[in-house]
Design a protein around this motif. Structure first.
Motif, PDB file in Angstrom:
ATOM      1  N   ASP A 122       0.853  -1.185   0.000  1.00 18.74           N
ATOM      2  CA  ASP A 122       0.000   0.000   0.000  1.00 18.74           C
ATOM      3  C   ASP A 122       0.895   1.243   0.000  1.00 18.74           C
ATOM      4  O   ASP A 122       2.120   1.137   0.073  1.00 18.74           O
ATOM      5  CB  ASP A 122      -0.878  -0.023   1.262  1.00 18.74           C
ATOM      6  CG  ASP A 122      -2.182   0.742   1.091  1.00 18.74           C
ATOM      7  OD1 ASP A 122      -2.226   1.674   0.255  1.00 18.74           O
ATOM      8  OD2 ASP A 122      -3.130   0.417   1.804  1.00 18.74           O
ATOM      9  N   SER A 171      -3.593   5.409   4.466  1.00 21.68           N
ATOM     10  CA  SER A 171      -2.942   4.956   3.239  1.00 21.68           C
ATOM     11  C   SER A 171      -3.941   4.951   2.091  1.00 21.68           C
ATOM     12  O   SER A 171      -5.146   5.018   2.303  1.00 21.68           O
ATOM     13  CB  SER A 171      -2.341   3.560   3.436  1.00 21.68           C
ATOM     14  OG  SER A 171      -3.379   2.608   3.537  1.00 21.68           O
ATOM     15  N   ASP A 172      -3.393   4.864   0.878  1.00 23.47           N
ATOM     16  CA  ASP A 172      -4.218   4.913  -0.334  1.00 23.47           C
ATOM     17  C   ASP A 172      -5.322   3.871  -0.314  1.00 23.47           C
ATOM     18  O   ASP A 172      -6.492   4.185  -0.500  1.00 23.47           O
ATOM     19  CB  ASP A 172      -3.338   4.643  -1.561  1.00 23.47           C
ATOM     20  CG  ASP A 172      -2.862   5.920  -2.214  1.00 23.47           C
ATOM     21  OD1 ASP A 172      -3.128   7.008  -1.664  1.00 23.47           O
ATOM     22  OD2 ASP A 172      -2.212   5.840  -3.275  1.00 23.47           O
ATOM     23  N   ALA A 173      -4.954   2.608  -0.144  1.00 24.36           N
ATOM     24  CA  ALA A 173      -5.930   1.522  -0.297  1.00 24.36           C
ATOM     25  C   ALA A 173      -6.610   1.158   1.015  1.00 24.36           C
ATOM     26  O   ALA A 173      -7.828   0.981   1.058  1.00 24.36           O
ATOM     27  CB  ALA A 173      -5.249   0.286  -0.902  1.00 24.36           C
ATOM     28  N   ALA A 174      -5.860   1.064   2.084  1.00 23.06           N
ATOM     29  CA  ALA A 174      -6.449   0.627   3.360  1.00 23.06           C
ATOM     30  C   ALA A 174      -7.326   1.694   3.979  1.00 23.06           C
ATOM     31  O   ALA A 174      -8.231   1.385   4.750  1.00 23.06           O
ATOM     32  CB  ALA A 174      -5.350   0.220   4.340  1.00 23.06           C
ATOM     33  N   GLN A 193      -8.131   4.538   6.652  1.00 25.24           N
ATOM     34  CA  GLN A 193      -7.671   4.917   7.987  1.00 25.24           C
ATOM     35  C   GLN A 193      -7.604   3.714   8.916  1.00 25.24           C
ATOM     36  O   GLN A 193      -8.616   3.044   9.151  1.00 25.24           O
ATOM     37  CB  GLN A 193      -8.625   5.940   8.593  1.00 25.24           C
ATOM     38  CG  GLN A 193      -8.611   7.279   7.873  1.00 25.24           C
ATOM     39  CD  GLN A 193      -9.345   8.341   8.653  1.00 25.24           C
ATOM     40  OE1 GLN A 193     -10.397   8.070   9.229  1.00 25.24           O
ATOM     41  NE2 GLN A 193      -8.801   9.547   8.687  1.00 25.24           N
ATOM     42  N   ILE A 236      -3.688  -2.233  -8.379  1.00 25.37           N
ATOM     43  CA  ILE A 236      -2.553  -1.787  -7.571  1.00 25.37           C
ATOM     44  C   ILE A 236      -1.259  -2.464  -8.046  1.00 25.37           C
ATOM     45  O   ILE A 236      -0.195  -1.832  -8.070  1.00 25.37           O
ATOM     46  CB  ILE A 236      -2.811  -2.050  -6.070  1.00 25.37           C
ATOM     47  CG1 ILE A 236      -4.024  -1.228  -5.597  1.00 25.37           C
ATOM     48  CG2 ILE A 236      -1.588  -1.684  -5.230  1.00 25.37           C
ATOM     49  CD1 ILE A 236      -4.495  -1.522  -4.185  1.00 25.37           C
ATOM     50  N   ARG A 275      10.124  -3.269  -2.903  1.00 26.24           N
ATOM     51  CA  ARG A 275       9.872  -3.791  -1.561  1.00 26.24           C
ATOM     52  C   ARG A 275      10.070  -5.296  -1.503  1.00 26.24           C
ATOM     53  O   ARG A 275      10.380  -5.856  -0.460  1.00 26.24           O
ATOM     54  CB  ARG A 275       8.455  -3.398  -1.126  1.00 26.24           C
ATOM     55  CG  ARG A 275       8.317  -1.886  -1.000  1.00 26.24           C
ATOM     56  CD  ARG A 275       6.909  -1.423  -0.736  1.00 26.24           C
ATOM     57  NE  ARG A 275       6.810   0.025  -0.922  1.00 26.24           N
ATOM     58  CZ  ARG A 275       5.707   0.731  -0.720  1.00 26.24           C
ATOM     59  NH1 ARG A 275       4.594   0.116  -0.312  1.00 26.24           N
ATOM     60  NH2 ARG A 275       5.694   2.032  -0.922  1.00 26.24           N
ATOM     61  N   ALA A 295      -8.752  -4.536   5.853  1.00 30.43           N
ATOM     62  CA  ALA A 295      -7.417  -3.940   5.819  1.00 30.43           C
ATOM     63  C   ALA A 295      -6.727  -3.953   7.169  1.00 30.43           C
ATOM     64  O   ALA A 295      -5.540  -3.669   7.252  1.00 30.43           O
ATOM     65  CB  ALA A 295      -7.520  -2.491   5.339  1.00 30.43           C
ATOM     66  N   TYR A 328     -17.204   0.328  10.023  1.00 32.67           N
ATOM     67  CA  TYR A 328     -15.841   0.075  10.515  1.00 32.67           C
ATOM     68  C   TYR A 328     -15.788  -1.185  11.385  1.00 32.67           C
ATOM     69  O   TYR A 328     -16.793  -1.622  11.926  1.00 32.67           O
ATOM     70  CB  TYR A 328     -15.323   1.280  11.296  1.00 32.67           C
ATOM     71  CG  TYR A 328     -14.636   2.263  10.374  1.00 32.67           C
ATOM     72  CD1 TYR A 328     -13.261   2.265  10.232  1.00 32.67           C
ATOM     73  CD2 TYR A 328     -15.376   3.161   9.608  1.00 32.67           C
ATOM     74  CE1 TYR A 328     -12.635   3.136   9.361  1.00 32.67           C
ATOM     75  CE2 TYR A 328     -14.765   4.035   8.729  1.00 32.67           C
ATOM     76  CZ  TYR A 328     -13.382   4.016   8.609  1.00 32.67           C
ATOM     77  OH  TYR A 328     -12.773   4.873   7.739  1.00 32.67           O
ATOM     78  N   PRO A 384     -11.196  -0.024   8.306  1.00 32.39           N
ATOM     79  CA  PRO A 384     -12.271  -0.491   7.443  1.00 32.39           C
ATOM     80  C   PRO A 384     -12.219  -2.015   7.331  1.00 32.39           C
ATOM     81  O   PRO A 384     -11.171  -2.578   7.019  1.00 32.39           O
ATOM     82  CB  PRO A 384     -11.989   0.169   6.099  1.00 32.39           C
ATOM     83  CG  PRO A 384     -10.549   0.518   6.120  1.00 32.39           C
ATOM     84  CD  PRO A 384     -10.131   0.675   7.544  1.00 32.39           C
ATOM     85  N   ALA A 440     -10.743  -1.821  -2.043  1.00 29.55           N
ATOM     86  CA  ALA A 440      -9.389  -1.313  -1.850  1.00 29.55           C
ATOM     87  C   ALA A 440      -8.800  -1.744  -0.504  1.00 29.55           C
ATOM     88  O   ALA A 440      -7.661  -2.231  -0.462  1.00 29.55           O
ATOM     89  CB  ALA A 440      -9.364   0.211  -2.002  1.00 29.55           C
ATOM     90  N   PRO A 441      -9.530  -1.597   0.608  1.00 25.85           N
ATOM     91  CA  PRO A 441      -8.942  -2.038   1.880  1.00 25.85           C
ATOM     92  C   PRO A 441      -8.583  -3.527   1.881  1.00 25.85           C
ATOM     93  O   PRO A 441      -7.505  -3.914   2.368  1.00 25.85           O
ATOM     94  CB  PRO A 441     -10.045  -1.746   2.904  1.00 25.85           C
ATOM     95  CG  PRO A 441     -10.815  -0.613   2.310  1.00 25.85           C
ATOM     96  CD  PRO A 441     -10.814  -0.892   0.828  1.00 25.85           C
ATOM     97  N   SER A 455      -5.495  -4.046  -0.040  1.00 26.32           N
ATOM     98  CA  SER A 455      -4.302  -3.637   0.704  1.00 26.32           C
ATOM     99  C   SER A 455      -3.762  -4.801   1.529  1.00 26.32           C
ATOM    100  O   SER A 455      -2.553  -5.064   1.541  1.00 26.32           O
ATOM    101  CB  SER A 455      -4.640  -2.455   1.623  1.00 26.32           C
ATOM    102  OG  SER A 455      -3.569  -2.176   2.503  1.00 26.32           O
TER     103      SER A 455
END
Lengths: 429, 429
Positions: free
Chosen positions: A150, A291-294, A296, B23, B34, B136, B284, B302, B307-308, B311
């Motif tokens: 991410d 982060s972008d994908a996750a 908050q 992604i 990475r 996520a 959440y 989330p 997306a989450p 991630s």
């Protein structure tokens, strides 16, 4: 399961070290199962060998830490001495003699992390340090492993328990700074010399470590803007309350909107009561990661203390031992992004400014003009008169720290401004 | 850095799969840095190849998932199909053909985790599934790595976003269950058939996975006590408010006080408003973990969404690829503790019971006698009369679920008890 044990040397046997030793003994069977081999406490280096250490075989205790890490048969060195020297030399020597290292040393990691990672890599060994930031809260591992796919944009956290205890006390009782500090000292939350905590050196070291990992960029302690919380007053808390906020000492690591640079800073700030960080009480720590994908994420828990810190150390110990048995190493330093770290002047945020001004017509217009001239847009103004003097509370829209500094400098030169009572950033909105 | 890419096969290209593919493309350089080698999307197995998939090379798309995992050159298979079959067969085949697997499949892991781990181990491959629990939020990795040196005693969490959205809506607006469900459906938080969420099958699968990892013990889906939230009423929320509580659907995994057994359960429960889980809003998720040394930790974020979840999948993908390059594997199944999983009757907690009773003298004495006869100690009783009928609200001290069930059975037989309006557990105190 392998029967030959992995050998662990413990450097330091204070509050954290003695807990590490205790858990290694009481949970030996569990650790062996989880690692795949038993772990053996092979030596414990201390400064004062005469102090009784319950549950530790006196035959293991030595004052010669260097000889211990040079033995050559040590698999993992656990460093919980703290401070720069002799910790740095001992860790370096440990790598050179084939050991991996688990450390809880934030000051050292923040100052010399890159160099230590380089030595670890050169010798094909691990350097793990979950315990260096926010005690027991898993934070380093989530950042460098869970979020490895991410893009982290922001880390916003309460990473010092002592100052959170003090600020929480001021908030809930209306106490002043000194009174709250005295209570923290009496209860053992603050050290006799509280400088490292209250002047935010501790939080700044953690911010440097977090920013480095989050942004895959070397961030040194010197790169972190640092402002302590000794000047936060009961009046500041009253102002914060009027805005529906409280005050926390925050570590904030941000990627610039264009992605081309990063910043890291530590200072007291107002945050809305509706923000989850606002309700972090006492000596607890909590860190928000965006982060972008996750989206908050928040991580919350005890940020210090012997047992919580030992929990983090032992989690690392298990991981490093597993790697050892696998003949592998975990993720090392990741600094490939090498983004520039911008100075504080380029940070963009909101500000709450209290001015003592003359109570006469035209003052507000003068003040507003100064803000406008510096490109700082005003969100709200509140004026209160008292005995010929007046106070003016200005909350700005987002502006750069440099613009705000310029504004404040110009305000101080106005005849009608008697003083700038306080300047505080407003975060978490 | 290695230049030959690691090959990834993606099974499923719905909400999560398409985000994973996106992604992998947009962050290709970061992922390569990475991991230490580039990753290449080598094939995408889908059911309906005609659907346009933005950004995915049509040449990679296939309907023959089995052929894809049998290619023999795939390093990592990412399974985001969900459900038991064909996911189970495909994952097994993937291991047999040399691939490691990253999965987001909670149902499969809860039902057949042990068997899949065994196949992975037999072939020296990794099975990672961070995305299977709480989207996520890093939870699997912290439990099985960060806390590997600690003893986890309790996991208490909100692990289903759909039901949390519904309960939050009922709490904040006074809406009934059906009305809140309708809104969740309209907003896309609930599926057309919401059974898996509202009857807590989804949460039960996650509880089984979490309990297994937390206690190093195999916990199967059948071992998890499950109670949905379709019978929670606006009246229950009113009762909760009177007690300073709200109602959440909780997954609770506990080690018995003597450490000799564990339990796992999912049901609606009252929790105090002061508990951090009480303020988890909307869709959440948040999970509390209590351990010997670390104390109380909370993880928040989330719990679902493309997306989450992607991630979490990508974090696992990076880890599995690194292991691959290292010629190593990460931690596999850890079930050495093999603790017995106790039935629901042995769970000990507090209860809130609403009874409709006759409004005449002696009823309270009768009711209290029944509680006493079953060894259930009463904390508070509140009696309200209305039109010849009365309601009696009893809150108990801690008692076993079996004792409480016996009590309720006996209460139903009393002439003076017209009905048991609701029984709800009280947690998080």
């Amino acid at each position: 399961m392998r029967t030959r044990p992995l050998k662990v040397a413990l450097l330091g046997c204070g509050v954290v070290g003695s807990e590490v030793a205790r858990i290694m003994t009481t949970h030996a069977d569990d650790l062996a199962q989880r690692i795949g081999a038993p772990v053996e406490l092979t030596g414990v280096a201390v400064r004062r060998p005469s102090r009784v250490r319950e549950g530790i075989d006196p035959g293991l205790v030595t004052t010669d830490a260097t000889a211990l890490v040079k033995r050559g048969d040590i698999d993992v060195v656990v460093e919980v001495i703290g401070g720069i020297e002799p910790a740095r030399s001992l860790i370096t020597t440990a790598f050179e003699h084939g050991a991996s290292v688990v450390s809880a040393n934030k000051a050292l990691l923040a100052q010399d992390g890159a160099a230590l990672h380089a030595v670890a890599e050169e010798h094909g060994r691990d350097l793990y340090y979950e315990a260096a930031v926010a005690g027991a809260i898993p934070l380093i591992r989530p950042l460098r492993e869970s979020l490895a796919g991410d893009k982290v944009n922001r880390v916003l956290g309460i990473v010092n328990g002592t100052t959170n205890f003090i600020l929480d006390k001021m908030d809930s009782t209306g106490a002043g700074y000194q009174e709250a500090l005295d209570e923290a000292t009496a209860l053992g939350y603050a050290e006799a010399d509280p400088t490292a905590d209250v002047e935010a050196f501790d939080a700044a070291a953690k911010a440097a470590i977090l920013a480095g990992i989050a942004f895959h960029t070397r961030v040194r302690l010197d790169d972190v803007y640092r402002e302590g919380m000794t000047e936060v007053t009961a009046a500041d808390f009253a102002s914060a309350k009027e805005m529906g906020c409280t005050i926390k000492l925050l570590a904030i690591c941000e990627r610039a909107a264009d992605g081309g640079s990063v910043t890291a800073r530590v200072h007291p700030a107002m945050i809305p009561l509706s923000h989850p960080l606002a309700s972090v009480r006492g000596a607890y720590n909590a860190v928000f990661v965006e982060s972008d994908a996750a989206g908050q994420l928040m991580f919350y828990g005890p940020g210090a203390g012997g047992a919580p810190t030992a929990s983090a150390v032992l989690g690392d110990l298990v991981a490093v031992c597993r790697n050892r048995l696998n003949g592998a190493t975990g993720p090392g330093e990741s600094a490939y992004a090498a983004l520039p770290v911008s100075p504080m002047g380029e940070v963009v945020t909101r500000y709450h400014i209290s001015l003592d001004v003359a109570d006469k017509p035209g003052v507000l217009a003068q003040v507003a003009t100064v803000f406008a001239e510096h490109g700082v847009s005003i969100d709200t103004v509140r004026q209160q008169g008292k005995d010929g003097e007046a106070s003016l509370v200005v909350v700005t829209h987002r502006a750069s720290d440099a613009s705000l500094s310029g504004t404040v400098e110009a305000l101080r030169k106005l005849d009608t401004v008697r003083g700038v009572a306080s300047i505080m950033r407003v975060e978490g909105e």
